[in-house]
Every structure is written in structure tokens, then in C-alpha cells.
Design a protein around this motif. Structure first.
Motif, PDB file in Angstrom:
ATOM      1  N   GLN A 219     -55.156  16.973  37.454  1.00  0.00           N
ATOM      2  CA  GLN A 219     -54.444  16.161  36.473  1.00  0.00           C
ATOM      3  C   GLN A 219     -55.383  15.663  35.377  1.00  0.00           C
ATOM      4  O   GLN A 219     -55.040  15.682  34.189  1.00  0.00           O
ATOM      5  CB  GLN A 219     -53.767  14.981  37.162  1.00  0.00           C
ATOM      6  CG  GLN A 219     -52.562  15.371  37.998  1.00  0.00           C
ATOM      7  CD  GLN A 219     -51.838  14.158  38.569  1.00  0.00           C
ATOM      8  OE1 GLN A 219     -52.451  13.263  39.128  1.00  0.00           O
ATOM      9  NE2 GLN A 219     -50.528  14.133  38.424  1.00  0.00           N
ATOM     10  N   LEU A 222     -56.322  18.626  33.061  1.00  0.00           N
ATOM     11  CA  LEU A 222     -55.216  18.969  32.164  1.00  0.00           C
ATOM     12  C   LEU A 222     -55.030  17.888  31.089  1.00  0.00           C
ATOM     13  O   LEU A 222     -54.755  18.193  29.925  1.00  0.00           O
ATOM     14  CB  LEU A 222     -53.934  19.152  32.967  1.00  0.00           C
ATOM     15  CG  LEU A 222     -53.897  20.365  33.895  1.00  0.00           C
ATOM     16  CD1 LEU A 222     -52.647  20.324  34.778  1.00  0.00           C
ATOM     17  CD2 LEU A 222     -53.931  21.660  33.094  1.00  0.00           C
ATOM     18  N   TYR A 279     -45.943  17.337  27.352  1.00  0.00           N
ATOM     19  CA  TYR A 279     -46.990  17.918  28.186  1.00  0.00           C
ATOM     20  C   TYR A 279     -47.300  17.016  29.385  1.00  0.00           C
ATOM     21  O   TYR A 279     -47.466  17.492  30.509  1.00  0.00           O
ATOM     22  CB  TYR A 279     -48.246  18.124  27.334  1.00  0.00           C
ATOM     23  CG  TYR A 279     -49.406  18.768  28.049  1.00  0.00           C
ATOM     24  CD1 TYR A 279     -49.563  20.150  28.064  1.00  0.00           C
ATOM     25  CD2 TYR A 279     -50.362  17.986  28.690  1.00  0.00           C
ATOM     26  CE1 TYR A 279     -50.645  20.736  28.707  1.00  0.00           C
ATOM     27  CE2 TYR A 279     -51.441  18.571  29.332  1.00  0.00           C
ATOM     28  CZ  TYR A 279     -51.580  19.938  29.340  1.00  0.00           C
ATOM     29  OH  TYR A 279     -52.650  20.511  29.986  1.00  0.00           O
ATOM     30  N   THR A 282     -44.172  17.261  31.847  1.00  0.00           N
ATOM     31  CA  THR A 282     -43.881  18.570  32.444  1.00  0.00           C
ATOM     32  C   THR A 282     -45.081  19.240  33.101  1.00  0.00           C
ATOM     33  O   THR A 282     -44.923  20.003  34.038  1.00  0.00           O
ATOM     34  CB  THR A 282     -43.319  19.517  31.370  1.00  0.00           C
ATOM     35  OG1 THR A 282     -44.289  19.679  30.326  1.00  0.00           O
ATOM     36  CG2 THR A 282     -42.034  18.972  30.805  1.00  0.00           C
ATOM     37  N   VAL A 283     -46.292  18.953  32.622  1.00  0.00           N
ATOM     38  CA  VAL A 283     -47.483  19.624  33.157  1.00  0.00           C
ATOM     39  C   VAL A 283     -48.286  18.676  34.046  1.00  0.00           C
ATOM     40  O   VAL A 283     -48.425  18.897  35.248  1.00  0.00           O
ATOM     41  CB  VAL A 283     -48.360  20.189  32.023  1.00  0.00           C
ATOM     42  CG1 VAL A 283     -49.612  20.853  32.602  1.00  0.00           C
ATOM     43  CG2 VAL A 283     -47.573  21.192  31.186  1.00  0.00           C
ATOM     44  N   VAL A 287     -47.927  18.251  38.489  1.00  0.00           N
ATOM     45  CA  VAL A 287     -49.022  18.734  39.336  1.00  0.00           C
ATOM     46  C   VAL A 287     -48.991  18.052  40.696  1.00  0.00           C
ATOM     47  O   VAL A 287     -49.187  18.686  41.736  1.00  0.00           O
ATOM     48  CB  VAL A 287     -50.373  18.496  38.633  1.00  0.00           C
ATOM     49  CG1 VAL A 287     -51.540  18.662  39.614  1.00  0.00           C
ATOM     50  CG2 VAL A 287     -50.542  19.478  37.483  1.00  0.00           C
TER      51      VAL A 287
END
Length: 365
Positions: A219, A222, A279, A282-283, A287
Motif C-alpha cells: 500500500q 503504491l 486510485y 480502487t488500488v 490491496v
């Protein structure tokens, strides 16, 4: 009578010697703990290597240790060094006035006037909140700069501790199975209970470090990546902060990327702000739901509120190592009470309080 007196005297002397030895090792608690934790994580690798070369215990333990250094120690040292440098540089820019936090907060306030009304309704003074925030940022930056200087002055001590950790890890890898057998023989708790407690120790240590840490690092990576793509300052610094916050359930990296998105909206960059929010949800946000069940497992996971309090308490008591020590102590606490309830309160009820490991899982090491 004489024999009973001698036995009690011996046990008392044993307790004193054990306490004295524990105090002797107290300065080395951190490297000892991390040596045990790294051994638990990399011991399956050592066992696989040993199955292929059963007569090369020393060589396989050394090879496993080298893999650990390359995969874990060197990357952690590199990221920590860059994190400290970025943090100190950011603090110096704020201190010199190159970055004016008051002006940035005013932009956010002007862009979202409803925030002031909402805060006033719940009894929070925005000006006082701003002063506390600025004071907190300066205090954190000063703490980081001070500790960076202290770290530079204590480089020799740091590498001595690191060397002791790696040295102990080698022997724990090589002789871990013998040490576990000796520990089970020495502890007067009953073999079944000892197997359960050792299994819980191994299980939670692996889950906390290998599972939760991988999720948090993913996390944070990202999050730092999107900060770098969007051109936000100090992406590595904020990536590491998001990594640390991701260790706490119900908190997470959103404490960093969501205010950053509000700041982008306030400074007239709605496209970047929208990209960051989408982002982040959703990303970065998904996670945890995707990786944690795979790496940790739902059955072995402690309740989120237990993890939260034990992690925060561990960080307060033990420093950065507390993110692993806190949940470990919480898991052992629950394991002890599970044994107590099963054997002393409800002997006929064999149902555990939480899904625990089977006895066959125990000496993985």
C-alpha cells in the motif's frame, strides 16, 4: 523435609539466575526479537535447502541468511536512509520558509469554506487547529532531524546490533529445531499447552511480519508511486508514512492520500485530485482486501480492534518493533485464556475461543 527445602531453594536460585540473565540481555532485546522473527519467516527456506543437501547445515544456514540480507536487510536500510533524508529536507524547507504551511492551509480553507462551519458546529476552532497542526509538523520534523543526527553519531552501535541480529539468526536457523525441543522439555506447562503456545507464537509472528508488513509495504509503495506520478513533494517520505499507517486497521493510508487530494482540489488541480481519490479507493484501498486474506488468512487473523490497540500499545512501549510485538502479546494473551477456559472453566467444551493451529503445525522450526 530437607529434600523439599533443597528443591525450593534451587527453584528460587533458578528464578534469580534467570531474571539476572534476562536483565543481562535486556539491551539486546530488539536484535534478539528480530532474529527470532526472521528465523520463523525464513526457516521454511532453510528446510527446503537442507532437504536437498542434508549434510551441509552450516552452508545452508549461511545461504539462507544471505538471502535474508539481500531480500530484507539491504532494501530496508536503503528505504530508511532515503526516508530520513527526504524528511529532513522537507523539515528544512518548512523551517526556512520555502514551504509555507499556513498559506497552504489557507488555500484549503478558502476552497472548502464549509469545513470551517462544520468544525465550529462540533466545537473546534480552525485557527487553533491550524496552530496545533503546524506545531505538530514542526515537532515531527525536529524529532526526525534530531534522530537522524543521533543515528549518524551512533552508526557503529547500529551496525553492532545488526551484526548481532544476523549472527544469532544464523544459529537459530541451524539449531532452531533442537532449541524448540529443549524449550518444550524445560517449560513446566505441559507439552500440549507448550505446542499450542509455540504454534501461536510462530503463527502470529509470521502473519504480522510476513503478511501485514507485505500488505503495508504494498500500500505504501503504491501510494508513494501515485504521489511521484502526480508530482507531489517527497513521495518516498509519504510512501513510508502510508506504509506505517497501513499497519493500523481502521486507519490506513487514506489519512495521507485523502488530505492530499483535498489539497490538490484547493490549489486548482481537480484532475490530479480526482485521479488520486479514484486510485486510492480502487488500488490502494483494495490491496488490503485482496492480499491480507491470502498472506495472513481469515481464520488466524485477530479481531481488528485487538490488532489496533495492541499495535498502538506496542509502538508506544517498544518503538518501531512494537507493530509486531504488540499483536504477538495479544495473541499469546488470548491463547493463554483459551487454554484456561478450556481446561479449568469448561473442561467438557473443547471449542476454542478463536481458530487456533493444530498441534501438528507446531514445530515448524
Amino acid at each position: 523435609m530437607q529434600e523439599k527445602l533443597e528443591r525450593r531453594s534451587f527453584l528460587f536460585a533458578l528464578l534469580l539466575v534467570t531474571l539476572a540473565f534476562a536483565l543481562l540481555l535486556k539491551p539486546f532485546f530488539t536484535p534478539i526479537f528480530w532474529a527470532c522473527a526472521i528465523t520463523l519467516i525464513f526457516y521454511p527456506v532453510y528446510r527446503r535447502l537442507l532437504m536437498r543437501y542434508p549434510n551441509w547445515r552450516n552452508a545452508m544456514a549461511l545461504l539462507t541468511l544471505l538471502l535474508c540480507v539481500v531480500a530484507v536487510v539491504i532494501p530496508v536500510l536503503a528505504v530508511a536512509s532515503s526516508f530520513i533524508n527526504e524528511g529532513v529536507n522537507l523539515y528544512q524547507k518548512i523551517q526556512s520558509g520555502e514551504i509555507d504551511l499556513s498559506q497552504q492551509l489557507e488555500k484549503v480553507h478558502s476552497a472548502f469554506p464549509g469545513i470551517n462551519i462544520m468544525l465550529e458546529r462540533i466545537g473546534i476552532d480552525l485557527d487553533q487547529l491550524k496552530e496545533r497542526l503546524l506545531s505538530g509538523v514542526m515537532s515531527a520534523g525536529g524529532f526526525l532531524a534530531k534522530n537522524a543526527l543521533a543515528l549518524g553519531q551512533n552508526t557503529l552501535n547500529f551496525f553492532i546490533m545488526l551484526g548481532l541480529m544476523l549472527y544469532l539468526t544464523f544459529f537459530l536457523l541451524r539449531d532452531g529445531d533442537k532449541l524448540v525441543t529443549l524449550l518444550i522439555r524445560a517449560l513446566p506447562l505441559g507439552d500440549e499447552r507448550e505446542h499450542l503456545l509455540l504454534a501461536k507464537f510462530a503463527e502470529v509472528t509470521r502473519a504480522t511480519i510476513k503478511g501485514n508488513l507485505v500488505v503495508a509495504v504494498t500500500q505504501g509503495t503504491l501510494g508513494g508511486l501515485i504521489f511521484w506520478i502526480l508530482g507531489l513533494p517527497a513521495p518516498l517520505l509519504w510512501g513510508v508514512v502510508m506504509t506505517l499507517l497501513s499497519l493500523l486497521p481502521a486507519v490506513g493510508a487514506a489519512l495521507i492520500w485523502f488530505p492530499a487530494a483535498l489539497y490538490l482540489y484547493a490549489t486548482g488541480e481537480p484532475v490530479k485530485a480526482t485521479v488520486l481519490i479514484v486510485y486510492g479507493i480502487t488500488v490502494v484501498g483494495l490491496v488490503d482486501n485482496l492480499l491480507r486474506p491470502i498472506l495472513v488468512g481469515r481464520d488466524t487473523k485477530l479481531p481488528d480492534y485487538i490488532v489496533l490497540f495492541s499495535t498502538v500499545g506496542g509502538l508506544m512501549m517498544f518503538g518501531i518493533s512494537g507493530f509486531a510485538i504488540g499483536p504477538l502479546l495479544a495473541a499469546l494473551f488470548m491463547a493463554f485464556w483459551e487454554i484456561f477456559i478450556r481446561e479449568f472453566v469448561s473442561p467438557s467444551d473443547s471449542t476454542p475461543l478463536s481458530a487456533g493451529p493444530e498441534q501438528s503445525d507446531v514445530p515448524d522450526q
